[in-house]
Design a protein around this motif. Sequence first.
Motif, short mmCIF file in Angstrom:
data_model
loop_
_atom_site.label_atom_id
_atom_site.label_comp_id
_atom_site.label_asym_id
_atom_site.label_seq_id
_atom_site.Cartn_x
_atom_site.Cartn_y
_atom_site.Cartn_z
N ARG A 65 0.83 -1.21 0.00
CA ARG A 65 0.00 0.00 0.00
C ARG A 65 0.86 1.25 0.00
O ARG A 65 0.63 2.18 -0.79
N THR A 66 1.86 1.29 0.86
CA THR A 66 2.66 2.51 1.00
C THR A 66 3.61 2.71 -0.18
O THR A 66 3.78 3.83 -0.66
N ARG A 67 4.21 1.64 -0.66
CA ARG A 67 5.17 1.80 -1.75
C ARG A 67 4.47 2.03 -3.08
O ARG A 67 4.98 2.76 -3.93
N GLU A 68 3.32 1.43 -3.29
CA GLU A 68 2.60 1.70 -4.54
C GLU A 68 2.10 3.14 -4.57
O GLU A 68 2.08 3.76 -5.64
N ALA A 69 1.74 3.67 -3.40
CA ALA A 69 1.35 5.09 -3.35
C ALA A 69 2.55 5.98 -3.67
O ALA A 69 2.42 7.00 -4.36
N PHE A 70 3.73 5.57 -3.20
CA PHE A 70 4.95 6.34 -3.46
C PHE A 70 5.36 6.25 -4.93
O PHE A 70 5.70 7.26 -5.56
N LEU A 71 5.30 5.03 -5.49
CA LEU A 71 5.73 4.82 -6.87
C LEU A 71 4.66 5.20 -7.88
O LEU A 71 4.94 5.34 -9.08
N LYS A 72 3.42 5.32 -7.39
CA LYS A 72 2.26 5.67 -8.24
C LYS A 72 1.98 4.61 -9.31
O LYS A 72 1.53 4.92 -10.41
N LYS A 73 2.24 3.35 -8.96
CA LYS A 73 1.93 2.24 -9.85
C LYS A 73 2.04 0.93 -9.07
O LYS A 73 2.70 0.89 -8.02
N PRO A 74 1.40 -0.14 -9.52
CA PRO A 74 1.54 -1.44 -8.85
C PRO A 74 3.00 -1.89 -8.85
O PRO A 74 3.76 -1.60 -9.78
N LEU A 75 3.38 -2.62 -7.81
CA LEU A 75 4.76 -3.08 -7.71
C LEU A 75 5.16 -3.92 -8.92
O LEU A 75 6.30 -3.86 -9.39
N GLU A 76 4.21 -4.70 -9.44
CA GLU A 76 4.50 -5.57 -10.57
C GLU A 76 4.86 -4.77 -11.83
O GLU A 76 5.50 -5.29 -12.73
N GLU A 77 4.44 -3.52 -11.87
CA GLU A 77 4.71 -2.68 -13.04
C GLU A 77 5.84 -1.68 -12.79
O GLU A 77 6.24 -0.95 -13.72
#
Length: 262
Positions: free
Chosen positions: A153-165
């Motif tokens: 949740r926190t890292r996808e918000a930071f990266l602004k995309k799903p971790l897989e992408e």
Amino acid sequence: MAATESNPIILYDIISLADPPAWSPNVWRARFVLNYKRLPYKTIWVSLPDIASTLQSLGVEPSPAGMPYTLPVIADPTASGPPKIIRESLAIAQYLDITYPDIERPLFPNGSHALQALFLHHVSNGILPTMRDLIIPLVPPILDEAALPHFRRTREAFLKKPLEEARPKGAELEEAWGKAKEQFGVLDSALQKNDVRLGGTGGNLVLGKQPSYADFILVAWFVAMSKLESSEDGNIWEKVKGWHAGRWERMWKECEGFMQVM
């Protein structure tokens, strides 16, 4: 302060499935400092979603500017009364260097403060932005199960995309590694000035032969990289350590004596 073997400093660290569990580069900076200064301490392991409640129980206020609760935090025992709570790796290093002076092992030798600040600035603003997408998506496999939803949740918000992408692939992956190597090259060019043929002291560290906090800033990230595997790249540290004629592996080896996990 009054830290002893029977009443040690407490280091709060983020648990993982790695062996040993220590993986967070920010906490490794504090751990390097404690080990280098030979201070008695013990680790309390905390899962990512439990950091806020753990620090609240210590009376720690939220970070300024709405930042979330983060580690590292240390609790330094006092002669009487509650322990002294210090948060954030640089503040911990500065506090311990002043509170537990050691003329043989200073973290910030006289005259090095500005140089070390510039080194931290380049690692934080030059190297880490190029490594972010290469590293963050590889962290979930080493996390405990309770931490996975929080991390995603926190890292996808930071990266602004799903971790897989988030992690680049193919030609973009090679380009990303090229940019990272270029930023490491900036540091390599500066550290070459330590060469005795150029009037330097020699040695494989930022200050030549004298360990300092600047070394721990970078080697903490190397330790974190060593925990991470990619199907495209293999072990991340194995990919990085040979760059620039093996400089980074030599720096790691100089710091190996301070990698104990208490």
